[in-house]
Design a protein around this motif. Structure first.
Motif, mmCIF file in Angstrom:
data_model
loop_
_atom_site.group_PDB
_atom_site.id
_atom_site.type_symbol
_atom_site.label_atom_id
_atom_site.label_comp_id
_atom_site.label_asym_id
_atom_site.label_seq_id
_atom_site.Cartn_x
_atom_site.Cartn_y
_atom_site.Cartn_z
ATOM 1 N N LEU A 239 0.840 -1.205 0.000
ATOM 2 C CA LEU A 239 0.000 0.000 0.000
ATOM 3 C C LEU A 239 0.875 1.256 0.000
ATOM 4 O O LEU A 239 1.888 1.313 0.690
ATOM 5 C CB LEU A 239 -0.927 0.028 1.210
ATOM 6 C CG LEU A 239 -2.153 -0.890 1.161
ATOM 7 C CD1 LEU A 239 -2.963 -0.732 2.441
ATOM 8 C CD2 LEU A 239 -3.020 -0.610 -0.056
ATOM 9 N N GLY A 240 0.419 2.244 -0.751
ATOM 10 C CA GLY A 240 1.225 3.464 -0.881
ATOM 11 C C GLY A 240 1.819 3.523 -2.273
ATOM 12 O O GLY A 240 1.836 4.577 -2.904
ATOM 13 N N GLN A 241 2.291 2.339 -2.765
ATOM 14 C CA GLN A 241 2.865 2.281 -4.125
ATOM 15 C C GLN A 241 1.914 1.537 -5.054
ATOM 16 O O GLN A 241 1.960 1.696 -6.267
ATOM 17 C CB GLN A 241 4.167 1.474 -4.151
ATOM 18 C CG GLN A 241 5.101 1.662 -3.016
ATOM 19 C CD GLN A 241 5.907 0.373 -2.776
ATOM 20 O OE1 GLN A 241 6.152 -0.416 -3.667
ATOM 21 N NE2 GLN A 241 6.320 0.167 -1.532
ATOM 22 N N ARG A 242 1.081 0.666 -4.477
ATOM 23 C CA ARG A 242 0.277 -0.244 -5.274
ATOM 24 C C ARG A 242 -0.995 0.434 -5.789
ATOM 25 O O ARG A 242 -1.813 0.885 -4.982
ATOM 26 C CB ARG A 242 -0.111 -1.401 -4.343
ATOM 27 C CG ARG A 242 -1.049 -2.385 -4.923
ATOM 28 C CD ARG A 242 -1.602 -3.310 -3.848
ATOM 29 N NE ARG A 242 -2.470 -4.278 -4.464
ATOM 30 C CZ ARG A 242 -3.426 -4.938 -3.841
ATOM 31 N NH1 ARG A 242 -3.617 -4.747 -2.541
ATOM 32 N NH2 ARG A 242 -4.178 -5.772 -4.493
ATOM 33 N N GLU A 243 -1.182 0.496 -7.097
ATOM 34 C CA GLU A 243 -2.395 1.046 -7.705
ATOM 35 C C GLU A 243 -2.996 2.198 -6.882
ATOM 36 O O GLU A 243 -4.126 2.088 -6.398
ATOM 37 C CB GLU A 243 -3.440 -0.061 -7.886
ATOM 38 C CG GLU A 243 -2.958 -1.193 -8.782
ATOM 39 C CD GLU A 243 -4.021 -2.249 -9.003
ATOM 40 O OE1 GLU A 243 -4.809 -2.086 -9.938
ATOM 41 O OE2 GLU A 243 -4.075 -3.213 -8.222
ATOM 42 N N GLY B 56 -5.186 4.465 -2.951
ATOM 43 C CA GLY B 56 -4.698 5.664 -2.287
ATOM 44 C C GLY B 56 -3.197 5.612 -2.037
ATOM 45 O O GLY B 56 -2.520 4.643 -2.395
ATOM 46 N N ARG B 57 -2.698 6.657 -1.401
ATOM 47 C CA ARG B 57 -1.246 6.800 -1.174
ATOM 48 C C ARG B 57 -0.847 6.406 0.247
ATOM 49 O O ARG B 57 0.323 6.432 0.605
ATOM 50 C CB ARG B 57 -0.816 8.244 -1.417
ATOM 51 C CG ARG B 57 -0.900 8.660 -2.849
ATOM 52 C CD ARG B 57 0.454 8.490 -3.542
ATOM 53 N NE ARG B 57 0.346 8.768 -4.957
ATOM 54 C CZ ARG B 57 1.049 8.165 -5.906
ATOM 55 N NH1 ARG B 57 1.921 7.231 -5.581
ATOM 56 N NH2 ARG B 57 0.895 8.477 -7.168
ATOM 57 N N VAL C 74 -12.959 -5.859 6.292
ATOM 58 C CA VAL C 74 -12.867 -4.513 5.713
ATOM 59 C C VAL C 74 -12.159 -4.558 4.366
ATOM 60 O O VAL C 74 -11.331 -5.430 4.109
ATOM 61 C CB VAL C 74 -12.133 -3.505 6.643
ATOM 62 C CG1 VAL C 74 -12.880 -3.307 7.935
ATOM 63 C CG2 VAL C 74 -10.694 -3.915 6.915
ATOM 64 N N HIS C 75 -12.507 -3.586 3.518
ATOM 65 C CA HIS C 75 -11.815 -3.386 2.250
ATOM 66 C C HIS C 75 -11.640 -1.894 2.025
ATOM 67 O O HIS C 75 -12.559 -1.108 2.312
ATOM 68 C CB HIS C 75 -12.617 -3.957 1.081
ATOM 69 C CG HIS C 75 -12.836 -5.424 1.204
ATOM 70 N ND1 HIS C 75 -11.862 -6.346 0.916
ATOM 71 C CD2 HIS C 75 -13.917 -6.128 1.637
ATOM 72 C CE1 HIS C 75 -12.337 -7.559 1.156
ATOM 73 N NE2 HIS C 75 -13.579 -7.455 1.601
ATOM 74 N N LEU C 76 -10.501 -1.539 1.483
ATOM 75 C CA LEU C 76 -10.271 -0.134 1.131
ATOM 76 C C LEU C 76 -11.206 0.284 0.004
ATOM 77 O O LEU C 76 -11.819 1.352 0.044
ATOM 78 C CB LEU C 76 -8.813 0.044 0.673
ATOM 79 C CG LEU C 76 -7.759 -0.262 1.741
ATOM 80 C CD1 LEU C 76 -6.575 -0.975 1.125
ATOM 81 C CD2 LEU C 76 -7.324 1.005 2.422
ATOM 82 N N SER C 77 -11.287 -0.553 -1.031
ATOM 83 C CA SER C 77 -12.072 -0.200 -2.222
ATOM 84 C C SER C 77 -13.474 -0.793 -2.120
ATOM 85 O O SER C 77 -13.728 -1.711 -1.316
ATOM 86 C CB SER C 77 -11.364 -0.730 -3.473
ATOM 87 O OG SER C 77 -11.330 -2.154 -3.464
ATOM 88 N N ASN C 78 -14.355 -0.278 -2.980
ATOM 89 C CA ASN C 78 -15.697 -0.851 -3.082
ATOM 90 C C ASN C 78 -15.630 -1.996 -4.080
ATOM 91 O O ASN C 78 -15.639 -1.773 -5.299
ATOM 92 C CB ASN C 78 -16.682 0.225 -3.534
ATOM 93 C CG ASN C 78 -18.082 -0.334 -3.701
ATOM 94 O OD1 ASN C 78 -18.291 -1.551 -3.639
ATOM 95 N ND2 ASN C 78 -19.037 0.532 -3.912
ATOM 96 N N ILE C 79 -15.548 -3.208 -3.578
ATOM 97 C CA ILE C 79 -15.319 -4.366 -4.463
ATOM 98 C C ILE C 79 -16.479 -4.552 -5.448
ATOM 99 O O ILE C 79 -16.298 -5.154 -6.497
ATOM 100 C CB ILE C 79 -15.053 -5.667 -3.655
ATOM 101 C CG1 ILE C 79 -16.186 -5.985 -2.682
ATOM 102 C CG2 ILE C 79 -13.729 -5.574 -2.929
ATOM 103 C CD1 ILE C 79 -16.005 -7.316 -1.917
ATOM 104 N N TYR C 80 -17.653 -3.998 -5.116
ATOM 105 C CA TYR C 80 -18.825 -4.169 -5.996
ATOM 106 C C TYR C 80 -18.826 -3.199 -7.170
ATOM 107 O O TYR C 80 -19.599 -3.354 -8.108
ATOM 108 C CB TYR C 80 -20.120 -4.063 -5.179
ATOM 109 C CG TYR C 80 -20.133 -5.120 -4.109
ATOM 110 C CD1 TYR C 80 -20.309 -6.462 -4.433
ATOM 111 C CD2 TYR C 80 -19.887 -4.798 -2.773
ATOM 112 C CE1 TYR C 80 -20.247 -7.451 -3.462
ATOM 113 C CE2 TYR C 80 -19.823 -5.775 -1.797
ATOM 114 C CZ TYR C 80 -19.998 -7.098 -2.147
ATOM 115 O OH TYR C 80 -19.921 -8.076 -1.195
ATOM 116 N N SER C 81 -17.961 -2.201 -7.115
ATOM 117 C CA SER C 81 -17.884 -1.268 -8.243
ATOM 118 C C SER C 81 -16.677 -1.584 -9.124
ATOM 119 O O SER C 81 -16.337 -0.815 -10.017
ATOM 120 C CB SER C 81 -17.807 0.178 -7.739
ATOM 121 O OG SER C 81 -16.582 0.383 -7.071
#
Ligand code: DQA
Length: 146
Positions: A15-19, A24-25, A99-106
């Motif tokens: 995280l920070g470098q990945r996509e 996010g950063r 928990v997930h950072l992103s909305n996996i459904y979108s």
């Protein structure tokens, strides 16, 4: 003092470098520092682990009954593939929040299914690093209400 086990699944060490457009950063260290701060305010201690290995995550969950009041987990890619992690959570009987950072459904269709969601207390997703904080606060509220 109550203890909560935080598990970060595969590639979350990046995280920070990945996509960054998706995740996010913010780095994993920064998320862990924030979680620790929030927990400390409520006199809860955290044990935080990251693993890229399914079996290691299964082992962590399997041992959690001894000593932990709850688990906060981002199973990352294993969310969509791991019957073993799902079964470990179901077998442990430990209060678990996903928990997930992103909305996996979108996102891509292969991310639309979580094998984990049916066996956890609840799932928080789509709020970036804040998903972790919301997840932790929800767990601590549930523990306090017991
Ligand atoms: C993730 C979503 C998963 O689909 C992905 O494989 C991850 C991260 C998230 O936090 O948004 O590695 O769990």
């Amino acid at each position: 003092m109550k203890k909560i086990l935080v598990i970060h699944g595969p590639n979350l060490n990046l995280l920070g470098q990945r996509e960054p457009g998706i995740y996010g950063r913010v780095t994993l260290d920064a998320i862990n520092r924030e979680l620790t701060k929030v927990a400390k305010k409520r006199k809860v201690s955290l044990v935080i682990k990251q693993s890229n290995h399914e079996g290691k995550i299964v082992d962590l969950i399997g041992r959690a009954k001894k000593g932990f009041s709850a688990i906060l987990i981002n199973p990352a890619a294993y969310t969509h593939t791991s019957v073993a992690i799902r079964d470990a959570i179901a077998a442990s009987g430990v209060l678990t929040v996903e928990v997930h950072l992103s909305n996996i459904y979108s996102r891509e269709e292969f991310r639309h299914k979580s094998l984990i969601s049916p066996v956890v207390k609840g799932t928080i997703l789509g709020f970036g690093a804040k998903s972790y904080i919301l997840g932790l606060e929800s767990i601590m509220d549930l523990i306090d209400a017991k």
